[in-house]
Design a protein around this motif. Structure first.
Motif, PDB file in Angstrom:
ATOM      1  N   ALA A  75      21.188 -12.076  10.074  1.00 20.16           N
ATOM      2  CA  ALA A  75      20.930 -11.595  12.104  1.00 20.16           C
ATOM      3  C   ALA A  75      21.461 -12.646  12.927  1.00 20.16           C
ATOM      4  O   ALA A  75      21.672 -12.586  13.974  1.00 20.16           O
ATOM      5  N   MET A  76      21.992 -13.949  12.024  1.00 20.85           N
ATOM      6  CA  MET A  76      22.121 -14.970  13.276  1.00 20.85           C
ATOM      7  C   MET A  76      23.197 -14.969  13.328  1.00 20.85           C
ATOM      8  O   MET A  76      23.687 -15.496  14.386  1.00 20.85           O
ATOM      9  N   ILE A  77      24.373 -14.423  12.663  1.00 20.00           N
ATOM     10  CA  ILE A  77      25.775 -14.332  13.075  1.00 20.00           C
ATOM     11  C   ILE A  77      26.590 -13.524  14.091  1.00 20.00           C
ATOM     12  O   ILE A  77      27.516 -13.505  14.303  1.00 20.00           O
ATOM     13  N   THR A  78      25.425 -13.034  14.068  1.00 19.60           N
ATOM     14  CA  THR A  78      25.609 -11.517  14.959  1.00 19.60           C
ATOM     15  C   THR A  78      25.321 -12.385  16.249  1.00 19.60           C
ATOM     16  O   THR A  78      24.964 -11.745  17.647  1.00 19.60           O
ATOM     17  N   GLY A  79      24.475 -13.265  16.672  1.00 17.43           N
ATOM     18  CA  GLY A  79      24.096 -13.973  17.719  1.00 17.43           C
ATOM     19  C   GLY A  79      22.808 -14.066  18.561  1.00 17.43           C
ATOM     20  O   GLY A  79      21.972 -14.934  18.790  1.00 17.43           O
ATOM     21  N   SER A  80      21.819 -12.549  18.017  1.00 18.42           N
ATOM     22  CA  SER A  80      20.436 -12.875  18.329  1.00 18.42           C
ATOM     23  C   SER A  80      19.870 -12.794  17.371  1.00 18.42           C
ATOM     24  O   SER A  80      20.381 -10.701  17.295  1.00 18.42           O
ATOM     25  N   ILE A  81      18.806 -13.051  16.939  1.00 18.91           N
ATOM     26  CA  ILE A  81      17.466 -11.502  15.939  1.00 18.91           C
ATOM     27  C   ILE A  81      17.165 -10.787  16.921  1.00 18.91           C
ATOM     28  O   ILE A  81      16.397 -10.219  16.477  1.00 18.91           O
ATOM     29  N   GLY A  82      17.127 -10.626  18.040  1.00 21.51           N
ATOM     30  CA  GLY A  82      16.193 -10.084  19.291  1.00 21.51           C
ATOM     31  C   GLY A  82      16.772  -8.564  19.119  1.00 21.51           C
ATOM     32  O   GLY A  82      17.226  -7.800  19.746  1.00 21.51           O
ATOM     33  N   ASN A  83      18.206  -8.667  18.335  1.00 17.32           N
ATOM     34  CA  ASN A  83      19.025  -7.496  18.733  1.00 17.32           C
ATOM     35  C   ASN A  83      18.282  -6.497  17.543  1.00 17.32           C
ATOM     36  O   ASN A  83      19.524  -5.629  17.253  1.00 17.32           O
ATOM     37  N   LEU A  84      17.466  -6.926  16.259  1.00 14.38           N
ATOM     38  CA  LEU A  84      18.573  -7.068  14.792  1.00 14.38           C
ATOM     39  C   LEU A  84      16.995  -6.044  14.843  1.00 14.38           C
ATOM     40  O   LEU A  84      15.834  -6.472  13.948  1.00 14.38           O
ATOM     41  N   PRO A  85      16.913  -4.464  14.152  1.00 14.89           N
ATOM     42  CA  PRO A  85      15.985  -3.663  13.431  1.00 14.89           C
ATOM     43  C   PRO A  85      15.919  -3.868  12.071  1.00 14.89           C
ATOM     44  O   PRO A  85      16.558  -4.125  11.684  1.00 14.89           O
ATOM     45  N   SER A  86      14.501  -3.265  11.775  1.00 13.00           N
ATOM     46  CA  SER A  86      14.848  -3.409  10.000  1.00 13.00           C
ATOM     47  C   SER A  86      14.063  -1.769   9.592  1.00 13.00           C
ATOM     48  O   SER A  86      12.875  -1.509  10.445  1.00 13.00           O
ATOM     49  N   HIS A  88       0.856  -1.126   0.008  1.00 11.86           N
ATOM     50  CA  HIS A  88       0.107  -0.087  -0.049  1.00 11.86           C
ATOM     51  C   HIS A  88       0.526   1.117  -0.063  1.00 11.86           C
ATOM     52  O   HIS A  88       0.670   2.135  -0.634  1.00 11.86           O
ATOM     53  N   PHE A  89       2.189   1.179   0.466  1.00  7.44           N
ATOM     54  CA  PHE A  89       2.769   2.517   0.963  1.00  7.44           C
ATOM     55  C   PHE A  89       3.532   2.639   0.122  1.00  7.44           C
ATOM     56  O   PHE A  89       4.591   3.238   0.305  1.00  7.44           O
ATOM     57  N   ASN A  90       3.787   1.212  -0.803  1.00  3.87           N
ATOM     58  CA  ASN A  90       5.171   0.795  -1.748  1.00  3.87           C
ATOM     59  C   ASN A  90       6.116   1.030  -0.877  1.00  3.87           C
ATOM     60  O   ASN A  90       7.665   1.720  -1.750  1.00  3.87           O
ATOM     61  N   LEU A  91       6.423   0.712  -0.209  1.00  2.00           N
ATOM     62  CA  LEU A  91       7.597   0.684   0.609  1.00  2.00           C
ATOM     63  C   LEU A  91       8.478  -0.627  -0.435  1.00  2.00           C
ATOM     64  O   LEU A  91       8.920  -2.090   1.024  1.00  2.00           O
ATOM     65  N   PHE A  92       9.369  -0.239  -1.457  1.00  2.00           N
ATOM     66  CA  PHE A  92      10.026  -1.095  -1.772  1.00  2.00           C
ATOM     67  C   PHE A  92      11.595  -1.197  -1.042  1.00  2.00           C
ATOM     68  O   PHE A  92      12.283  -2.214  -2.220  1.00  2.00           O
ATOM     69  N   ILE A  93      11.679  -0.753  -0.215  1.00  2.00           N
ATOM     70  CA  ILE A  93      13.747  -0.713   0.278  1.00  2.00           C
ATOM     71  C   ILE A  93      13.444  -1.399   1.448  1.00  2.00           C
ATOM     72  O   ILE A  93      12.820  -1.112   2.437  1.00  2.00           O
ATOM     73  N   ASN A  94      13.787  -2.508   1.973  1.00  5.71           N
ATOM     74  CA  ASN A  94      14.493  -2.738   3.012  1.00  5.71           C
ATOM     75  C   ASN A  94      15.680  -3.064   3.971  1.00  5.71           C
ATOM     76  O   ASN A  94      16.062  -3.215   2.793  1.00  5.71           O
ATOM     77  N   LEU A  95      16.092  -1.915   4.989  1.00  5.73           N
ATOM     78  CA  LEU A  95      16.722  -2.028   5.127  1.00  5.73           C
ATOM     79  C   LEU A  95      16.427  -3.213   6.591  1.00  5.73           C
ATOM     80  O   LEU A  95      16.607  -3.107   7.702  1.00  5.73           O
ATOM     81  N   ARG A  96      18.171  -3.553   6.452  1.00  4.83           N
ATOM     82  CA  ARG A  96      18.340  -4.285   7.741  1.00  4.83           C
ATOM     83  C   ARG A  96      19.982  -4.592   8.305  1.00  4.83           C
ATOM     84  O   ARG A  96      20.990  -5.299   7.601  1.00  4.83           O
ATOM     85  N   PRO A  97      19.973  -3.608   9.070  1.00  2.00           N
ATOM     86  CA  PRO A  97      21.916  -3.666   9.342  1.00  2.00           C
ATOM     87  C   PRO A  97      22.379  -4.789  10.540  1.00  2.00           C
ATOM     88  O   PRO A  97      21.547  -5.630  10.871  1.00  2.00           O
ATOM     89  N   ALA A  98      23.199  -5.734  10.298  1.00  2.00           N
ATOM     90  CA  ALA A  98      23.729  -6.335  10.595  1.00  2.00           C
ATOM     91  C   ALA A  98      25.323  -6.120  11.086  1.00  2.00           C
ATOM     92  O   ALA A  98      26.351  -5.968  10.504  1.00  2.00           O
TER      93      ALA A  98
END
Length: 363
Positions: free
Chosen positions: A258-269, A101-111
């Protein structure tokens, strides 16, 4: 920017409301530094919305998001709603709809990994000692998840299922431009992930990126097949800076990041459109098995707020204050249950405590 900034708060299901409460604590602390009037409004989404309104993305919620400048999203779904057909379940019928709906075509995930959390990573210490700081950029509204035709046909042993991978030139060009611009702000390197030895969409993807790269001569562009890329991420993640990929491959490789950082619970997007309107969410799921136990890790939700402040509010300084506070709390040994490694300096804290500690260390 207007002197009023509206944020739609969508806590969702499972641990969503618990971790969202911690992000709101942080927002209440930093909004006085932002020199702007921030208004938040909360709306139901996902399974909780199905229970109340009979649909995962009610009109009231969608309208609230349309009237906002950004969306802070929790998590949706859980076994409670698995009886529903796929196109009615919380995940597909809320989050994917919002992206489209909002044309959110780019996803950023820092690791990246905190030095005092090395024990959580599956990687060996000699690999981790090289360090890594990766920005995974995933195309989010095209590709096989949205392609037509798709479905199932036939009966008996001749029954078959099919999905269509489709990419338009404009879809590839727009995310490529964004990726090049992000690379210019970092270490000026892009590794584009594809399967150009097999797929026509990947051949076209690669051709378009090569052509556009001439406009960004400062950026070094590399290509890698997806199967090799997942190996290289385990072997030497420090070689990557910006990773760019299609929707399907990005779904795979961003979770490995995400997994190589040790916890997906630490990662935003962050999911953005070309006007930097964004939906910000933690990379993990709703974790219904631990919902209500006050043990969930709120760091990814808080960092998602940090990304909102950086990209939609254009305030890197306040975003950095939040990141620094998280690092300080972790350096002091405070851990939610998922981060606990039984080291002598570690102190297990609740979801509420972790949110409070991070808030207190923002200065």
């Amino acid at each position: 920017m207007s002197n009023v900034f509206k944020i739609a708060i969508l806590p969702g299901d499972g641990i969503g409301p618990e971790i969202m409460n911690q992000a709101i604590k942080v927002l209440n602390k930093v909004k006085y530094y932002l020199n702007i009037n921030i208004i938040t409004n909360e709306y139901l989404v996902g399974g909780s919305a199905i229970d109340t309104y009979g649909e995962a993305l009610p009109k009231k919620t969608l309208l609230g998001c349309e009237e906002s400048n950004a969306i802070l999203f929790g998590s949706v779904g859980g076994p409670k709603w698995d009886y529903l057909p796929l196109n009615k379940r919380p995940e597909k019928n809320s989050l994917l709809k919002l992206r489209k709906h909002f044309n959110l075509f780019i996803n950023l995930r820092p690791a990246y990994i905190y030095k005092n959390l090395y024990m959580l990573s599956p990687l060996k210490k000699n690999i981790l000692d090289k360090g890594f700081n990766i920005l995974c950029i995933r195309e989010l509204t095209g590709g096989i998840y949205f392609g037509n035709p798709n479905g199932r046909k036939g009966t008996g042993i001749n029954e078959y299922a099919f999905d269509t991978e489709i990419y338009y030139r404009f879809e590839i060009e727009r995310i490529a431009h964004m990726a090049f611009n992000f690379a210019l702000q970092r270490n000026k390197t892009i590794c584009s992930i594809d399967k150009a030895n097999v797929l026509n969409t990947s051949i076209m993807w690669r051709e378009i990126l090569k052509n556009l790269s001439h406009k960004y001569s400062q950026v070094k562009l590399n290509f890698m097949y997806i199967d090799n890329a997942v190996m290289q991420l385990m072997k030497n993640p420090s070689q990557f800076d910006v990773i760019l990929s299609t929707n399907l491959f990005g779904d795979i490789i961003s979770d490995q990041c995400a997994m190589i950082t040790g916890s997906i619970g630490n990662l935003p997007s962050a999911s953005l459109n070309n006007k930097f309107f964004g939906l910000y969410e933690p990379a993990g799921g709703s974790a219904p098995d631990i919902a209500g136990k006050n043990i969930a890790n709120p760091i990814a939700q808080i960092l998602s707020l940090s990304m909102l402040i950086e990209y939609s509010l254009k305030n890197k300084n306040i975003s950095k204050k939040i990141e620094n506070a998280i690092e300080q709390v972790l350096n002091l040994g405070y851990r939610t249950k998922d981060l606990f490694t039984n080291q002598s300096n570690e102190i297990i804290v609740t979801t509420e405590d972790m949110g409070t500690l991070i808030t207190e260390y923002i200065t």
